[in-house]
Design a protein around this motif. Structure first.
Motif, PDB file in Angstrom:
ATOM      1  N   ARG A 216       4.526   2.944 -17.248  1.00  0.00           N
ATOM      2  CA  ARG A 216       4.213   1.931 -16.249  1.00  0.00           C
ATOM      3  C   ARG A 216       3.735   2.570 -14.948  1.00  0.00           C
ATOM      4  O   ARG A 216       4.150   3.672 -14.601  1.00  0.00           O
TER       5      ARG A 216
ATOM      6  N   LEU B 226       3.041  -2.494  -9.248  1.00  0.00           N
ATOM      7  CA  LEU B 226       2.028  -3.390  -9.800  1.00  0.00           C
ATOM      8  C   LEU B 226       1.318  -4.061  -8.630  1.00  0.00           C
ATOM      9  O   LEU B 226       1.916  -4.856  -7.903  1.00  0.00           O
TER      10      LEU B 226
ATOM     11  N   VAL C 190       6.118  -5.279  -6.987  1.00  0.00           N
ATOM     12  CA  VAL C 190       4.820  -5.930  -7.097  1.00  0.00           C
ATOM     13  C   VAL C 190       4.288  -6.176  -5.691  1.00  0.00           C
ATOM     14  O   VAL C 190       5.032  -6.630  -4.816  1.00  0.00           O
TER      15      VAL C 190
ATOM     16  N   GLU D  33      -4.064  -3.000 -10.195  1.00  0.00           N
ATOM     17  CA  GLU D  33      -3.804  -3.124 -11.629  1.00  0.00           C
ATOM     18  C   GLU D  33      -4.292  -4.476 -12.159  1.00  0.00           C
ATOM     19  O   GLU D  33      -4.708  -4.589 -13.310  1.00  0.00           O
TER      20      GLU D  33
ATOM     21  N   ILE E  14       2.630  -7.703 -19.464  1.00  0.00           N
ATOM     22  CA  ILE E  14       2.081  -8.482 -18.345  1.00  0.00           C
ATOM     23  C   ILE E  14       1.545  -9.821 -18.850  1.00  0.00           C
ATOM     24  O   ILE E  14       1.772 -10.875 -18.241  1.00  0.00           O
TER      25      ILE E  14
END
Length: 321
Positions: free
Chosen positions: A46, A50, A82, A103, A266
């Protein structure tokens, strides 16, 4: 905002009452570490954060606030940080994908084709209906209310005196589709019009036409109707003289070089969002101007017809090799 640990507890075996401690130890040593190792390996692929790109819109001053509910939801579900990242338009968003500074990002269909051609993006989700069908919209040409231009035949006849506005270079309804239609009529904007410019967004194009600063503009009819509904312009401030066939709507795309397992994670999160956090979804849904809208899985094949159209437009090198 984010306070959860990224460490996932190891897999615990249930031992039946009749099983001895020795067998339990064997089972734990044989199965537990491998399971933990696989889980940790998947997490190590990962990104650290994000980052979700969004393009501001002066027709919706709450646009950033609308997306913050998604940020909270994804942080809880994915157990990772995020962030929202603002981009000025589609072109900088594509460059941010290339530089690995985003992303996920929302892209117009043509912008997606550009990013896809460069190997930067894959489709994630699109606005659609409960039956899984993606949403469509239309392109149009508008003129000031007192313009003598009534049809595209008039535009062709008076092209040399017309000032014209595209929207964003990577816009589908504000560039690609209307350019293709003009060329089908034998009109090449930069060659035949007195002047052709990019306003960089649909709102600016519409307001420029209303003010009489350009004679003609290519816009999405959705933006036009939205501005009328919100009172930004009156219904008779501009006139629509041409409207396209339905176009595949904008999508949310994900960076192509992310691990497949992470992309699948996702996708699952986005598809479950409306059900798992309906209050946060209700903040985002109005952006799509469609009753009962939901996110549905988007596919690259959805853009095949548009891709063919783009390749047949003359002097358009954005999809070049």
């Amino acid at each position: 905002m984010f306070a959860r640990s990224l460490t996932v507890p190891g897999f615990a075996l249930r031992i039946l009452a009749a099983t001895t401690m020795l067998v339990a130890a064997v089972l734990l040593s044989a199965c537990g570490p491998d399971s933990r190792a696989e889980d940790e390996a998947s997490r190590s692929d990962r990104p650290r954060v994000l980052r979700i790109g969004w393009v501001p819109n002066d027709e919706d001053v709450e646009r950033r606030a609308r997306w913050e509910g998604l940020v909270d939801y994804l942080e809880r579900r994915l157990e990772m940080r995020v962030e929202l990242v603002q981009t000025a338009s589609y072109s900088p968003a594509i460059e941010a994908l290339r530089a690995k500074k985003l992303e996920i990002v929302g892209l117009a269909p043509f912008a997606y084709l550009i990013a896809s051609q460069k190997g930067l993006a894959l489709p994630l989700v699109a606005a659609g209906t409960a039956d899984g069908a993606p949403r469509a919209y239309r392109s149009g040409f508008i003129v000031p209310k007192d313009s003598p231009l009534r049809t595209l035949d008039d535009v062709k006849a008076h092209a040399s005196s017309i000032t014209f506005s595209w929207a964003d270079p990577a816009s589908t309804s504000g560039h690609l589709v209307p350019r293709a239609h003009l060329e089908s009529l034998g009109i090449h904007a930069e060659r035949d019009f007195k002047r052709a410019v990019f306003a960089m967004n649909h709102t600016a194009s519409i307001l420029t036409v209303k003010a009489g600063k350009v004679d003609l503009a290519a816009v999405t009819t959705t933006s036009l109707q939205n501005m009328i509904t919100k009172g930004r312009i009156a219904a008779d401030d501009v006139r629509l003289i041409w409207e396209s066939e339905p176009i595949m709507a904008s999508i949310i795309a994900i960076r192509a070089d992310l691990p497949e397992a992470f992309r699948a994670e996702i996708l699952a999160a986005y598809l479950a969002f409306a059900d798992e956090d309906p209050e946060a979804w209700e903040r985002i849904a109005p952006l799509y101007l469609t009753e009962g809208v939901r996110w549905v899985a988007a596919h690259d094949r959805d853009f095949d017809a548009l891709r063919v159209l783009a390749r047949n437009v003359e002097h358009l090198e954005l999809l070049g090799e």
